[in-house]
Design an enzyme around this catalytic site. Sequence first.
Site, short mmCIF file in Angstrom:
data_model
loop_
_atom_site.label_atom_id
_atom_site.label_comp_id
_atom_site.label_asym_id
_atom_site.label_seq_id
_atom_site.Cartn_x
_atom_site.Cartn_y
_atom_site.Cartn_z
CG HIS A 28 -1.82 -1.17 1.32
ND1 HIS A 28 -1.38 -2.43 1.66
CD2 HIS A 28 -3.16 -1.28 1.11
CE1 HIS A 28 -2.41 -3.27 1.66
NE2 HIS A 28 -3.50 -2.59 1.33
CG HIS A 262 -5.77 2.13 -0.33
ND1 HIS A 262 -5.75 2.75 0.90
CD2 HIS A 262 -6.03 0.82 -0.09
CE1 HIS A 262 -5.99 1.84 1.84
NE2 HIS A 262 -6.17 0.67 1.27
CD GLU A 409 -20.23 -4.69 24.93
OE1 GLU A 409 -21.21 -4.90 25.68
OE2 GLU A 409 -20.23 -3.82 24.02
CG HIS A 471 -29.13 -11.13 26.51
ND1 HIS A 471 -29.78 -10.47 25.49
CD2 HIS A 471 -28.62 -10.16 27.32
CE1 HIS A 471 -29.69 -9.18 25.68
NE2 HIS A 471 -28.98 -8.95 26.76
#
Length: 659
Positions: A28, A262, A409, A471
């Site tokens: 890149h 890129h 999280e 859950h």
Amino acid sequence: MSKPMQEKTVNAIRVLSVEGIQKANSGHPGLPLSSAPIAYALFQNHLKFNPKDPAFKDRDRFILSAGHGSMLNYACLHLYGYDVTKEDLENFRQLGSRTPGHPEYGHTAGVETSTGPLGQGIANAVGMAIAETALAAKFNKEGFPVVDHYTYAICGDGCLQEGIAYEAASLAGTLKLGKLIVFYDKNDITIEGNINCTFSEDVAARHVAQGWQVIKVANGNDPEAISRAIKKAKKETEKPSLIIVQTVIGYGSPKAGLAASHGAPLGEDGVLATKKTLGYENVPPFTVPEDVWAHAKRATARGRNAERDWKKMMKAYREAYPELAAEWDAWQSGKTPDLAADEDLWKFDKADATRNTGFTVLNKLAAKIPNLMGGSADLAPANKSNMTAREYYSVENRTGTNMHFGIREHAMSAICNGMALHGGLIPYCATFLVFSDYMKNAMRLSALMNLNVTYILTHDSIGVGEDGPTHQPIEHLTALRTIPGMKVFRPADGKETTAAWITAIKGNGPTSLVLSRQNLPQYEGSGAAALKGGYILSDSEKKVPDVILMASGSEVELIVKAQAELKARGVDARVVSMPCMELFDKQSKKYKESVIPASVRARVAVEAGSKMPWFKYVGLDGEVMGMESFGASAPAAKLFAHFGFTVENVVEKALAVVK
């Protein structure tokens, strides 16, 4: 320093980068060409480092969050004296080279973390900055700045589009991490083209709203302006800083400003044209001019002097504060007490959920391991993951070692990676097992980097009950077990939970502690044998059992009861508890044969999750009792019965496999 010398050094970084990418025919070039002035300004004028001692404890940390631009990192490491040679640059992206496609921690000197998954590096940097403040609060004394360094990261448009970047930046601003400085290479291009169709928000305003100082540099080719921005960032001690540098992707190449720069080599002609534009047309490949070497050595000399002064200060510190100095050494060593020999850790006297026994063990460990630091994604009361005798880390109390991560999280796990990478702390984090999906990429990187991070994952099965299938984890144990290097412990009682925590604290990679919400019995036969991952919990009366029953966690209770029922029917069963498959698989062939002898082909495995991991143990003639659907909303006991997790069903399956 003259502008021509600055420009020549910046262009040396650019040329080395595109040459390495072209030789590999892979890589890149866009970011190294645009970000070279940022990297130069940082390494040349500000970064505190010593290439001869990459692990210098008070070094500044530098993270290339946009890890696809790895040749930028390698070119700088080469230029500034690290053990990255010309041959290493020539072997970019080749098998066994020290210059892999994305930066890899522990593989290349000077690389602070493995990056590539966008946004992860920003969260790692937040973890490092948290560690810096925590260690400084613990060890620094007037006149003795034992811990006094900055954390820098370079990111791009892609990093800031990832949700993890939002999560991490929000917490960094809340915690006022003033020694965190992030460069945003704003070239407005990603793989698919201009970001105007995907990313039109005001990034500066977003970060201001999150509590950051924002500094803008209009000309990304002006190292002096970038250096002034860094100085300004350092003056702000109450806020992390985002330095937005307007750049041109693929600068100096025929593909400048284009998405085509890129992620593909420029081509031989493109490299030659780029070198001509940058004034390097007569310089042989992978060659650094002597005056550029001399210029770069000024920065390395600055770093060596900084470490020399730090060591001199530490010598005086050891005399003035010998107890603190001894504690510093202990924290930095990563060594922990011999926990397995501590009888108190193995004592449990009543049926209890393993999230509760885990809480008990954690708090006993907290009294023995002062550099244990961690918390939950806003679930500590449910995860039982706080250390009751410890205070919470905050802006007002940097010495606290409980953490409020907020409902973040993904960032939480990557932040813990950063804390572990920084050194001096043993981090852990907690949430429900079902939400490990949110953390998966960072957990994978914990394993890839072999980091000592502990994941407390409670509410481990359909035993969650009334909260229902959203859950109730089903496939999650299997997903975690497929991560190379991740140890997954699902204990059946308190002593197995102790074994899980001991394994986690010993390190050698991350450990997931998968713990129950519902109460489980304590078994007389459990104990230190669980450190081997699998063991005989209750043996058969015959030398060779008629059937082997295997399970983990709450389902061990079913097979223990089934053993008694089978005995009444004249079938002799061995009960094997398998809290950690990864550890069991590493045991000797002799040991594994003693637990699960090949001659006994009648086997039944029971686990309230995906069946997949168990087939390697039951063989072609065995049976696995597991989940093949999502759960449901109902009381836990009714759910276990509804999905067939009963003693009667275990007995039926066992009788069916006994020939």
